[in-house]
Scaffold this motif. Structure first.
Motif: not given
Length: 292
Positions: A237-242, A221-226, A231-233
């Motif tokens: 989001x700081x994980x690698x982009x799927x 849902x959130x990977x790679x969106x930092x 971007x959510x708190x």
């Protein structure tokens, strides 16, 4: 025992230069110089760093020293250095040949988990349901580094290993009460059981747990969106982009195939980490085109 804070992390000398290097070229990026007023807190979010398996005595010694420095600075007791163990995997993250972080994964076995010492009833409840449990311990990070990207990258690589190689379903951590909210808010861990005294570090601890299915959902849902304004708190989001993971699926699957037959293969672990790291910042959710 986990004792990471958003505002503080922990540093150590260079990694063993004899480690096998993966056959993947890491992207070189421009280094932003910090303001003079904040020069002591280096931001490595836009720098190149490497995640590697601590598979030699020298590297384990570096990681042990880092852990000891971090825990001792908080007044915790640390007696046992990292040792070779078929049921424990330690990974390190380095920046410019300096270790800036380490974490250890413990896989359930007949000898159990470290958490069993004080939280056995809570862990046994999961085992009774047929769950494949594991634990994350000995997190240490550079005190001069503020980098959610580095921290999330280290978590993500060890998550890939524990889920896709070890097939774990639930991740336990023991945390100091003052850091409990960080793991609940940033990674979705939940408290299990009352606060207890942890004799290994001579400090109180809570047992927290998160399902690997939940972690996978958050990454998708959130990977790679930092970099997005919305971007959510969260750390996810700081994980690698799927999407970049899908683009590199063939290369990733080759390394996973090696690890499925040789779980301690350092070359495969290091190459797997390098594949993910090479995609960091080179692609984005908006610009990626899925390969078929």
């Amino acid at each position: 025992m986990f004792d990471y804070q958003e505002s503080k992390t922990y540093l150590e000398p260079e990694l063993n230069g004899q480690d096998a290097k993966p056959e993947v070229t890491i992207r070189q990026v421009r280094v932003e110089q910090p303001d003079e007023t904040d020069a002591h807190e280096l931001d490595v979010d836009e720098r190149t760093f490497q995640i590697r398996l601590a598979n030699t005595e020298m590297v384990r010694s570096h990681a042990s020293s880092l852990i000891h420095r971090m825990y001792a600075s908080r007044g915790y007791t640390v007696n046992n250095p990292l040792q070779e163990n078929p049921h424990r995997v330690t990974m390190t993250i380095s920046e410019e040949d300096k270790v800036i972080g380490t974490i250890t994964l413990g896989i359930d076995s007949p000898s159990g988990l470290l958490a069993d010492e004080i939280f056995k009833d809570e862990v046994d409840a999961y085992r009774a349901r047929g769950r494949r449990v594991c634990e994350l311990t000995k997190l240490a990070f550079d005190p001069t580094t503020r980098s959610k990207t580095a921290l999330a990258s280290l978590f993500h690589i060890i998550f890939i290993y524990l889920r896709r190689v070890q097939k774990c379903t639930d991740i336990f951590i023991e945390v100091n009460p003052r850091h409990r909210r960080f793991y609940e808010r940033m990674l979705g861990f939940k408290k299990h059981g009352p606060k207890k005294m942890n004799p290994r570090v001579n400090a109180p601890a809570y047992l927290l747990c998160v399902e690997t299915d939940y972690v996978e959902e958050q990454i998708q849902k959130m990977g790679g969106t930092s970099g997005h304004d919305n971007a959510e708190k969260s750390l996810y989001p700081y994980f690698f982009c799927p999407i970049s993971e899908k683009q590199n699926k063939a290369a990733i699957d080759r390394q996973l195939a090696v690890l499925h037959t040789d779980q301690g293969n350092a070359n495969a672990v290091n190459a797997l980490a390098a594949i993910y790291q090479a995609s960091r910042g080179a692609t984005s959710v908006e610009s990626l085109t899925l390969s078929h």
